[in-house]
Design a protein around this motif. Structure first.
Motif, PDB file in Angstrom:
ATOM      1  N   ILE A 119      37.948  44.829  27.153  1.00 55.82           N
ATOM      2  CA  ILE A 119      38.094  43.572  27.890  1.00 55.82           C
ATOM      3  C   ILE A 119      38.857  43.805  29.193  1.00 55.82           C
ATOM      4  O   ILE A 119      38.529  43.230  30.246  1.00 55.82           O
ATOM      5  CB  ILE A 119      38.805  42.517  27.031  1.00 55.82           C
ATOM      6  N   LEU A 120      39.861  44.681  29.157  1.00 60.43           N
ATOM      7  CA  LEU A 120      40.639  44.980  30.356  1.00 60.43           C
ATOM      8  C   LEU A 120      39.784  45.673  31.418  1.00 60.43           C
ATOM      9  O   LEU A 120      40.004  45.491  32.627  1.00 60.43           O
ATOM     10  CB  LEU A 120      41.839  45.861  29.984  1.00 60.43           C
ATOM     11  N   LEU A 121      38.796  46.449  30.990  1.00 65.62           N
ATOM     12  CA  LEU A 121      37.961  47.190  31.939  1.00 65.62           C
ATOM     13  C   LEU A 121      37.092  46.274  32.794  1.00 65.62           C
ATOM     14  O   LEU A 121      36.657  46.669  33.880  1.00 65.62           O
ATOM     15  CB  LEU A 121      37.069  48.181  31.181  1.00 65.62           C
ATOM     16  N   VAL A 122      36.826  45.053  32.331  1.00 70.85           N
ATOM     17  CA  VAL A 122      35.988  44.128  33.110  1.00 70.85           C
ATOM     18  C   VAL A 122      36.707  43.681  34.387  1.00 70.85           C
ATOM     19  O   VAL A 122      36.184  43.886  35.493  1.00 70.85           O
ATOM     20  CB  VAL A 122      35.554  42.925  32.247  1.00 70.85           C
ATOM     21  N   PRO A 123      37.908  43.074  34.301  1.00 68.47           N
ATOM     22  CA  PRO A 123      38.597  42.722  35.564  1.00 68.47           C
ATOM     23  C   PRO A 123      39.005  43.945  36.372  1.00 68.47           C
ATOM     24  O   PRO A 123      39.061  43.880  37.607  1.00 68.47           O
ATOM     25  CB  PRO A 123      39.813  41.917  35.092  1.00 68.47           C
ATOM     26  N   LEU A 124      39.287  45.055  35.691  1.00 68.38           N
ATOM     27  CA  LEU A 124      39.655  46.268  36.421  1.00 68.38           C
ATOM     28  C   LEU A 124      38.480  46.766  37.265  1.00 68.38           C
ATOM     29  O   LEU A 124      38.653  47.163  38.427  1.00 68.38           O
ATOM     30  CB  LEU A 124      40.107  47.353  35.441  1.00 68.38           C
ATOM     31  N   SER A 125      37.273  46.744  36.693  1.00 71.13           N
ATOM     32  CA  SER A 125      36.084  47.154  37.448  1.00 71.13           C
ATOM     33  C   SER A 125      35.855  46.217  38.629  1.00 71.13           C
ATOM     34  O   SER A 125      35.504  46.661  39.735  1.00 71.13           O
ATOM     35  CB  SER A 125      34.854  47.175  36.540  1.00 71.13           C
ATOM     36  N   TYR A 126      36.051  44.911  38.392  1.00 69.23           N
ATOM     37  CA  TYR A 126      35.889  43.948  39.493  1.00 69.23           C
ATOM     38  C   TYR A 126      36.887  44.243  40.609  1.00 69.23           C
ATOM     39  O   TYR A 126      36.532  44.255  41.798  1.00 69.23           O
ATOM     40  CB  TYR A 126      36.073  42.520  38.981  1.00 69.23           C
ATOM     41  N   TYR A 127      38.129  44.489  40.241  1.00 69.67           N
ATOM     42  CA  TYR A 127      39.159  44.736  41.251  1.00 69.67           C
ATOM     43  C   TYR A 127      38.848  46.002  42.046  1.00 69.67           C
ATOM     44  O   TYR A 127      38.919  46.015  43.291  1.00 69.67           O
ATOM     45  CB  TYR A 127      40.530  44.858  40.588  1.00 69.67           C
ATOM     46  N   LEU A 128      38.479  47.078  41.344  1.00 69.86           N
ATOM     47  CA  LEU A 128      38.229  48.344  42.029  1.00 69.86           C
ATOM     48  C   LEU A 128      36.999  48.273  42.927  1.00 69.86           C
ATOM     49  O   LEU A 128      36.993  48.840  44.029  1.00 69.86           O
ATOM     50  CB  LEU A 128      38.053  49.467  40.996  1.00 69.86           C
ATOM     51  N   LEU A 129      35.957  47.588  42.485  1.00 73.49           N
ATOM     52  CA  LEU A 129      34.707  47.570  43.243  1.00 73.49           C
ATOM     53  C   LEU A 129      34.683  46.506  44.338  1.00 73.49           C
ATOM     54  O   LEU A 129      33.974  46.668  45.333  1.00 73.49           O
ATOM     55  CB  LEU A 129      33.529  47.354  42.295  1.00 73.49           C
ATOM     56  N   TRP A 130      35.435  45.413  44.163  1.00 78.50           N
ATOM     57  CA  TRP A 130      35.351  44.306  45.128  1.00 78.50           C
ATOM     58  C   TRP A 130      36.653  44.031  45.874  1.00 78.50           C
ATOM     59  O   TRP A 130      36.649  43.249  46.806  1.00 78.50           O
ATOM     60  CB  TRP A 130      34.910  43.029  44.412  1.00 78.50           C
ATOM     61  N   ARG A 131      37.741  44.655  45.487  1.00 77.26           N
ATOM     62  CA  ARG A 131      39.010  44.329  46.130  1.00 77.26           C
ATOM     63  C   ARG A 131      39.744  45.558  46.661  1.00 77.26           C
ATOM     64  O   ARG A 131      40.918  45.453  47.032  1.00 77.26           O
ATOM     65  CB  ARG A 131      39.916  43.583  45.130  1.00 77.26           C
ATOM     66  N   THR A 132      39.094  46.710  46.716  1.00 75.35           N
ATOM     67  CA  THR A 132      39.734  47.915  47.241  1.00 75.35           C
ATOM     68  C   THR A 132      38.839  48.557  48.308  1.00 75.35           C
ATOM     69  O   THR A 132      37.628  48.325  48.358  1.00 75.35           O
ATOM     70  CB  THR A 132      40.008  48.953  46.138  1.00 75.35           C
ATOM     71  N   ARG A 133      39.447  49.365  49.139  1.00 72.89           N
ATOM     72  CA  ARG A 133      38.695  50.074  50.177  1.00 72.89           C
ATOM     73  C   ARG A 133      37.691  51.033  49.541  1.00 72.89           C
ATOM     74  O   ARG A 133      36.561  51.177  50.023  1.00 72.89           O
ATOM     75  CB  ARG A 133      39.684  50.830  51.073  1.00 72.89           C
ATOM     76  N   PHE A 134      38.108  51.699  48.474  1.00 70.63           N
ATOM     77  CA  PHE A 134      37.195  52.610  47.776  1.00 70.63           C
ATOM     78  C   PHE A 134      35.963  51.867  47.262  1.00 70.63           C
ATOM     79  O   PHE A 134      34.826  52.331  47.402  1.00 70.63           O
ATOM     80  CB  PHE A 134      37.940  53.275  46.617  1.00 70.63           C
ATOM     81  N   GLY A 135      36.176  50.683  46.675  1.00 75.35           N
ATOM     82  CA  GLY A 135      35.054  49.917  46.151  1.00 75.35           C
ATOM     83  C   GLY A 135      34.111  49.452  47.245  1.00 75.35           C
ATOM     84  O   GLY A 135      32.876  49.453  47.072  1.00 75.35           O
ATOM     85  N   LEU A 136      34.669  49.059  48.378  1.00 73.56           N
ATOM     86  CA  LEU A 136      33.820  48.641  49.502  1.00 73.56           C
ATOM     87  C   LEU A 136      32.941  49.793  49.955  1.00 73.56           C
ATOM     88  O   LEU A 136      31.742  49.612  50.223  1.00 73.56           O
ATOM     89  CB  LEU A 136      34.702  48.142  50.650  1.00 73.56           C
ATOM     90  N   ARG A 137      33.519  50.966  50.042  1.00 71.50           N
ATOM     91  CA  ARG A 137      32.731  52.131  50.455  1.00 71.50           C
ATOM     92  C   ARG A 137      31.664  52.475  49.418  1.00 71.50           C
ATOM     93  O   ARG A 137      30.531  52.804  49.783  1.00 71.50           O
ATOM     94  CB  ARG A 137      33.665  53.318  50.685  1.00 71.50           C
ATOM     95  N   LEU A 138      32.032  52.391  48.157  1.00 70.82           N
ATOM     96  CA  LEU A 138      31.059  52.710  47.110  1.00 70.82           C
ATOM     97  C   LEU A 138      29.883  51.739  47.146  1.00 70.82           C
ATOM     98  O   LEU A 138      28.718  52.136  47.036  1.00 70.82           O
ATOM     99  CB  LEU A 138      31.755  52.689  45.748  1.00 70.82           C
ATOM    100  N   ARG A 139      30.165  50.445  47.308  1.00 69.51           N
ATOM    101  CA  ARG A 139      29.083  49.463  47.346  1.00 69.51           C
ATOM    102  C   ARG A 139      28.252  49.587  48.618  1.00 69.51           C
ATOM    103  O   ARG A 139      27.054  49.321  48.613  1.00 69.51           O
ATOM    104  CB  ARG A 139      29.667  48.047  47.211  1.00 69.51           C
ATOM    105  N   SER A 140      28.885  50.007  49.715  1.00 71.73           N
ATOM    106  CA  SER A 140      28.116  50.213  50.945  1.00 71.73           C
ATOM    107  C   SER A 140      27.128  51.359  50.789  1.00 71.73           C
ATOM    108  O   SER A 140      26.044  51.336  51.375  1.00 71.73           O
ATOM    109  CB  SER A 140      29.069  50.491  52.113  1.00 71.73           C
ATOM    110  N   VAL A 141      27.488  52.349  49.986  1.00 73.64           N
ATOM    111  CA  VAL A 141      26.580  53.459  49.698  1.00 73.64           C
ATOM    112  C   VAL A 141      25.343  52.956  48.957  1.00 73.64           C
ATOM    113  O   VAL A 141      24.233  53.461  49.164  1.00 73.64           O
ATOM    114  CB  VAL A 141      27.328  54.534  48.882  1.00 73.64           C
ATOM    115  N   GLY A 142      25.525  51.956  48.106  1.00 66.83           N
ATOM    116  CA  GLY A 142      24.393  51.410  47.366  1.00 66.83           C
ATOM    117  C   GLY A 142      23.558  50.438  48.169  1.00 66.83           C
ATOM    118  O   GLY A 142      22.426  50.121  47.780  1.00 66.83           O
TER     119      GLY A 142
END
Length: 413
Positions: free
Chosen positions: A214-237
């Motif tokens: 359950i903790l991994l769900v908000p953690l994944s959201y935070y990493l992918l949508w609220r961090t610079r790393f996540g922005l770069r990863l999603r831009s790659v996709g």
């Protein structure tokens, strides 16, 4: 020259935040199940036992779906989740037998991540078609674990298809709160008892693996949508060439995403092995849950919150058929008829006559099925999660928006 009067723009309607929409959907689902339970007399639809079983069965689907989310947000289709889950089940059983449940989690992540690494090498470095590579991972996972089971488990369990039993996690319950909810559940009051039964199932017999998932769900959201790393990863996709022109390391982010994807799928395999009803590796125990996790991710429109709802739906369908059998699954058909009635009213308000007529036809056919059978035949009951998967994907396919570069082979320059 006379100036034209300034006309203020019409205020834009504010959309509800995602969490509020999720709460509304969850509330609607509970009301629907409550009414169905009251009308049909099948209290198992919202009982605490059914909820507990559903949570346990939803965990591997949710973890596999999170794995698919990480991979596909970086533009890599991962239908090899099933094979990575299989590798995770074997790794969890092997390490769990020797060193306990926490070691089982670590080994499952490592084995799954190795499958993800292989998929990344094939698709990112060598440009292999993502579907072909995923199918190969599935075949490799099944064959490799079968060989390793014969080599490692057979001398101990004398069964090449099963491992020795492993030690389970300790579980935790909110004792006083659960007892109070149990009294409310036994009162059989409309909606109140149903909500109490669901809440009691959620706070009883909770394992550390459930909390972690359950903790991994908000953690994944935070990493992918609220961090610079996540922005770069999603831009790659979305557009890897544009991301590369801005200095984003495309290959690096794709590798990280696919390896994390494999690790999460492997953790889903550990959730199967550490299920209190199993507690061992068993050949073929994933039962297509990797593909169902992929379907849950698509149902959730490549978002963690929607994925959570999809996993809960599929886990509930699976838990219901395992715990209650064909009669209760048939009662669920009645609930679908009620849901279609609501859809018909909505479509009529929107003046979508064709959609309303189609919903009426389907509702009538399902109601005829409901009144003509005493229970769903057992041959079909076991496939309830798979049929729910097909139905949900058919309905949800009209509003999906996948990452723009998902599945495309990227070559720098």
């Amino acid at each position: 020259m006379e100036e034209k009067p300034h006309i203020p723009a019409a205020p834009r309607k504010r959309k509800l935040p995602g969490w509020a929409i999720g709460v509304l959907w969850m509330s609607g689902a509970i009301v629907l199940l409550s009414v169905t339970s009251y009308q049909t007399g099948f209290l198992q639809l919202t009982s605490s036992g059914t909820t507990q079983t559903a949570v346990r069965l939803a965990l591997p689907i949710l973890l596999a779906g999170l794995g698919g989310l990480w991979s596909e947000r970086a533009g890599v289709v991962n239908i090899g989740l099933e094979g990575m889950m299989v590798m995770g089940t074997w790794g969890a059983a092997w390490a769990g037998y020797h060193w306990g449940p926490w070691a089982a989690l670590v080994a499952a992540v490592v084995f799954g991540a190795l499958g993800g690494l292989l998929h990344a090498i094939a698709t990112v470095s060598f440009g292999v078609n993502h579907i072909v590579s995923g199918v190969a991972i599935n075949l490799l996972g099944a064959g490799l674990t079968k060989y390793l089971s014969t080599l490692v488990f057979f001398p101990v369990s004398h069964n090449p298809r099963q491992s020795p039993p492993i030690q389970p996690f300790d579980t935790y319950s909110a004792a006083g709160f659960a007892d109070w909810l149990g009294e409310l559940e036994q009162g059989q009051r409309l909606i109140i008892s149903d909500v109490a039964g669901i809440l009691r199932g959620l706070v009883t017999g909770v394992s550390p693996l459930t909390m972690l998932t359950i903790l991994l769900v908000p953690l994944s959201y935070y990493l992918l949508w609220r961090t610079r790393f996540g922005l770069r990863l999603r831009s790659v996709g979305e557009n890897p060439h544009a991301a590369d022109s801005l200095g984003v390391k495309v290959y690096f982010h794709k590798y990280v995403a696919v390896i994390v994807s494999g690790g999460l799928a492997g953790l889903g395999g550990a959730a199967l092995v550490l299920n209190p009803g199993q507690l061992s590796y068993l050949e073929g125990q994933t039962g297509g849950r990797g593909f169902i996790g992929l379907a849950a991710m698509i149902f959730g429109n490549w978002r963690p919150g929607g994925l959570l709802g999809g996993a809960a739906l599929f886990g509930y369908a699976d838990g219901l058929q395992l715990r209650s059998g064909g009669e209760t699954v048939l009662a669920l058909v009645y609930g679908v008829v009620l849901l279609l009635g609501v859809i018909v009213v909505y479509q009529l308000i929107k003046r979508k006559w064709f959609s309303a007529a189609a919903a009426i036809v389907v509702a009538v056919l399902l109601y005829l099925l409901y009144i003509s059978l005493d229970e769903i035949p057992g041959e079909f009951v076991s496939y309830a999660p798979h049929m729910v998967t097909l139905a949900v994907l058919a309905v949800a396919s009209q509003r999906l928006r996948m990452p723009a570069a998902d599945g495309l082979v990227y070559r720098r320059g």
